[in-house]
Design a protein around this motif. Structure first.
Motif, PDB file in Angstrom:
ATOM      1  N   LYS A 124      -4.824 -11.831  13.910  1.00  0.00           N
ATOM      2  CA  LYS A 124      -6.252 -11.543  13.737  1.00  0.00           C
ATOM      3  C   LYS A 124      -6.630 -10.238  14.419  1.00  0.00           C
ATOM      4  O   LYS A 124      -7.374  -9.419  13.863  1.00  0.00           O
ATOM      5  N   ILE A 125      -6.100 -10.015  15.606  1.00  0.00           N
ATOM      6  CA  ILE A 125      -6.399  -8.777  16.326  1.00  0.00           C
ATOM      7  C   ILE A 125      -5.768  -7.579  15.624  1.00  0.00           C
ATOM      8  O   ILE A 125      -6.394  -6.518  15.476  1.00  0.00           O
ATOM      9  N   LEU A 126      -4.518  -7.728  15.180  1.00  0.00           N
ATOM     10  CA  LEU A 126      -3.867  -6.629  14.464  1.00  0.00           C
ATOM     11  C   LEU A 126      -4.660  -6.230  13.231  1.00  0.00           C
ATOM     12  O   LEU A 126      -4.835  -5.038  12.951  1.00  0.00           O
ATOM     13  N   CYS A 127      -5.152  -7.207  12.496  1.00  0.00           N
ATOM     14  CA  CYS A 127      -5.914  -6.919  11.277  1.00  0.00           C
ATOM     15  C   CYS A 127      -7.262  -6.275  11.604  1.00  0.00           C
ATOM     16  O   CYS A 127      -7.716  -5.363  10.899  1.00  0.00           O
ATOM     17  N   LYS A 128      -7.891  -6.739  12.671  1.00  0.00           N
ATOM     18  CA  LYS A 128      -9.216  -6.222  13.025  1.00  0.00           C
ATOM     19  C   LYS A 128      -9.169  -4.747  13.395  1.00  0.00           C
ATOM     20  O   LYS A 128     -10.055  -3.967  13.004  1.00  0.00           O
ATOM     21  N   PHE A 129      -8.133  -4.349  14.123  1.00  0.00           N
ATOM     22  CA  PHE A 129      -8.082  -2.979  14.626  1.00  0.00           C
ATOM     23  C   PHE A 129      -7.136  -2.075  13.830  1.00  0.00           C
ATOM     24  O   PHE A 129      -6.920  -0.925  14.195  1.00  0.00           O
ATOM     25  N   ALA A 130      -6.573  -2.610  12.753  1.00  0.00           N
ATOM     26  CA  ALA A 130      -5.825  -1.788  11.794  1.00  0.00           C
ATOM     27  C   ALA A 130      -6.346  -2.129  10.397  1.00  0.00           C
ATOM     28  O   ALA A 130      -5.639  -2.701   9.572  1.00  0.00           O
ATOM     29  N   PRO A 131      -7.596  -1.782  10.122  1.00  0.00           N
ATOM     30  CA  PRO A 131      -8.252  -2.222   8.882  1.00  0.00           C
ATOM     31  C   PRO A 131      -7.647  -1.646   7.612  1.00  0.00           C
ATOM     32  O   PRO A 131      -7.880  -2.176   6.522  1.00  0.00           O
ATOM     33  N   ASN A 132      -6.872  -0.561   7.718  1.00  0.00           N
ATOM     34  CA  ASN A 132      -6.240   0.027   6.548  1.00  0.00           C
ATOM     35  C   ASN A 132      -4.811  -0.473   6.332  1.00  0.00           C
ATOM     36  O   ASN A 132      -4.103   0.022   5.454  1.00  0.00           O
ATOM     37  N   ALA A 133      -4.421  -1.448   7.127  1.00  0.00           N
ATOM     38  CA  ALA A 133      -3.050  -1.943   7.056  1.00  0.00           C
ATOM     39  C   ALA A 133      -2.847  -2.885   5.872  1.00  0.00           C
ATOM     40  O   ALA A 133      -3.797  -3.426   5.288  1.00  0.00           O
ATOM     41  N   TYR A 134      -1.582  -3.070   5.557  1.00  0.00           N
ATOM     42  CA  TYR A 134      -1.146  -4.104   4.624  1.00  0.00           C
ATOM     43  C   TYR A 134      -0.368  -5.151   5.415  1.00  0.00           C
ATOM     44  O   TYR A 134       0.507  -4.805   6.211  1.00  0.00           O
TER      45      TYR A 134
ATOM     46  N   LEU B 123      -0.349  -7.598   1.176  1.00  0.00           N
ATOM     47  CA  LEU B 123      -1.751  -8.012   1.104  1.00  0.00           C
ATOM     48  C   LEU B 123      -2.588  -7.002   1.874  1.00  0.00           C
ATOM     49  O   LEU B 123      -2.405  -6.836   3.086  1.00  0.00           O
ATOM     50  N   ALA B 124      -3.481  -6.316   1.200  1.00  0.00           N
ATOM     51  CA  ALA B 124      -4.334  -5.326   1.862  1.00  0.00           C
ATOM     52  C   ALA B 124      -5.351  -6.029   2.753  1.00  0.00           C
ATOM     53  O   ALA B 124      -6.106  -6.889   2.284  1.00  0.00           O
ATOM     54  N   VAL B 125      -5.366  -5.673   4.020  1.00  0.00           N
ATOM     55  CA  VAL B 125      -6.287  -6.314   4.966  1.00  0.00           C
ATOM     56  C   VAL B 125      -7.727  -6.175   4.503  1.00  0.00           C
ATOM     57  O   VAL B 125      -8.538  -7.107   4.636  1.00  0.00           O
ATOM     58  N   SER B 126      -8.071  -5.033   3.929  1.00  0.00           N
ATOM     59  CA  SER B 126      -9.456  -4.753   3.532  1.00  0.00           C
ATOM     60  C   SER B 126      -9.933  -5.596   2.358  1.00  0.00           C
ATOM     61  O   SER B 126     -11.140  -5.662   2.089  1.00  0.00           O
ATOM     62  N   GLU B 127      -9.016  -6.264   1.676  1.00  0.00           N
ATOM     63  CA  GLU B 127      -9.390  -7.000   0.469  1.00  0.00           C
ATOM     64  C   GLU B 127      -9.596  -8.495   0.695  1.00  0.00           C
ATOM     65  O   GLU B 127      -9.905  -9.231  -0.249  1.00  0.00           O
ATOM     66  N   PHE B 128      -9.432  -8.963   1.926  1.00  0.00           N
ATOM     67  CA  PHE B 128      -9.539 -10.395   2.201  1.00  0.00           C
ATOM     68  C   PHE B 128     -10.360 -10.624   3.464  1.00  0.00           C
ATOM     69  O   PHE B 128     -10.359  -9.789   4.374  1.00  0.00           O
ATOM     70  N   ASP B 129     -11.056 -11.768   3.511  1.00  0.00           N
ATOM     71  CA  ASP B 129     -11.547 -12.204   4.808  1.00  0.00           C
ATOM     72  C   ASP B 129     -10.361 -12.828   5.540  1.00  0.00           C
ATOM     73  O   ASP B 129      -9.380 -13.239   4.924  1.00  0.00           O
ATOM     74  N   PHE B 130     -10.421 -12.873   6.871  1.00  0.00           N
ATOM     75  CA  PHE B 130      -9.229 -13.249   7.613  1.00  0.00           C
ATOM     76  C   PHE B 130      -8.716 -14.651   7.302  1.00  0.00           C
ATOM     77  O   PHE B 130      -7.496 -14.838   7.166  1.00  0.00           O
ATOM     78  N   PRO B 131      -9.559 -15.680   7.202  1.00  0.00           N
ATOM     79  CA  PRO B 131      -9.019 -17.014   6.909  1.00  0.00           C
ATOM     80  C   PRO B 131      -8.199 -17.057   5.619  1.00  0.00           C
ATOM     81  O   PRO B 131      -7.140 -17.685   5.571  1.00  0.00           O
TER      82      PRO B 131
END
Length: 245
Positions: free
Chosen positions: A176-186, A220-228
């Motif tokens: 969750k933290i990785l996704c929050k602070f790397a919003p352009n990640a896959y 999976l592009a982080v920007s295309e999904f909510d975290f759950p």
């Protein structure tokens, strides 16, 4: 019978494995302190290439599926089930183009030739699993690092290795933290099979003739999904392809 045969073979393997770690420790130091990041990274790559070569003594085979579908020039978060230290060796070498950095327990940051040096100086995040106040900002720093440099983080959400290959419950906090602070990640799920069989007898002797399989799933592009939703899809991808053959 396999266990009996493995005793003398394992002695040869451990001699080669240990010698490789000892030799590459000063090589890493020179590369890092004299020539900088890129030289150090190359030394780590070839360290792990040789460590994979050592496993050939045990009759080990390695296969990575679908490597070409990993996005290029983008931050990557590899989410992987964890079965043995051979998971790490394989990822570092076969996915070396993505500059993999690990979320690892702090205990591994000292006392192991080559391995500890790389964890401390190669960009990985060493966390105290008993101290969330230390772990969370450390993982945040790693996520900002991969976002800036378009490199990759590797996280094992099970937390500990599975000794039987069966998946353990996933924890969502680190991802969750990785996704929050790397919003352009896959997020790239990876399923590892048969790595646990390398140590099915314990640390000694080693398992023989195993075929380690790494299945890389759809990014999976982080920007295309909510975290759950992202977490659920990632967990299903990883665990859905785990088998013991």
């Amino acid at each position: 019978m396999e266990k009996l045969i493995s005793y003398p073979i394992s002695v040869v393997y451990y001699l080669c494995f240990g010698l490789t770690l000892v030799i590459f420790h000063p090589i890493q130091w020179i590369c890092f302190n004299v020539f900088g990041y890129q030289a150090h990274k190359k030394s780590v790559d070839y360290l792990n290439w040789l460590l994979i070569g050592c496993t050939r003594i045990l009759g080990t085979r390695w296969t990575f599926y679908n490597r070409t579908q990993i996005p290029q020039n983008a931050p990557i978060i590899f989410v992987v089930n964890h079965q043995s230290l051979f998971d790490i060796i394989g990822i570092i070498w076969y996915l070396r183009a993505h500059h993999a950095k690990f979320v690892s327990k702090k205990e591994l940051g000292k006392g192991i030739p080559s391995v500890s040096y790389n964890l401390r100086h190669g960009g990985s995040a060493l966390i105290d699993r008993k101290d969330p106040k230390q772990a969370l900002p450390t993982i945040k720093g790693l996520s900002e690092y991969i976002e800036k440099h378009h490199r990759s983080a590797v996280i094992f959400p099970e937390g500990t290795r599975s000794k039987t290959g069966a998946p353990k419950p996933f924890s969502e906090n680190g991802l969750k933290i990785l996704c929050k602070f790397a919003p352009n990640a896959y997020v790239v799920p990876i399923t590892i099979n048969n790595s646990w069989k390398m140590t099915k007898f314990g640390a000694f002797p080693m398992g023989l003739g195993n075929h380690l399989k790494f299945i890389i799933h759809e990014p999976l592009a982080v920007s295309e999904f909510d975290f759950p939703a992202l977490f659920e899809k990632t967990q299903q991808a990883v665990t859905g392809s785990i088998h013991n053959s």
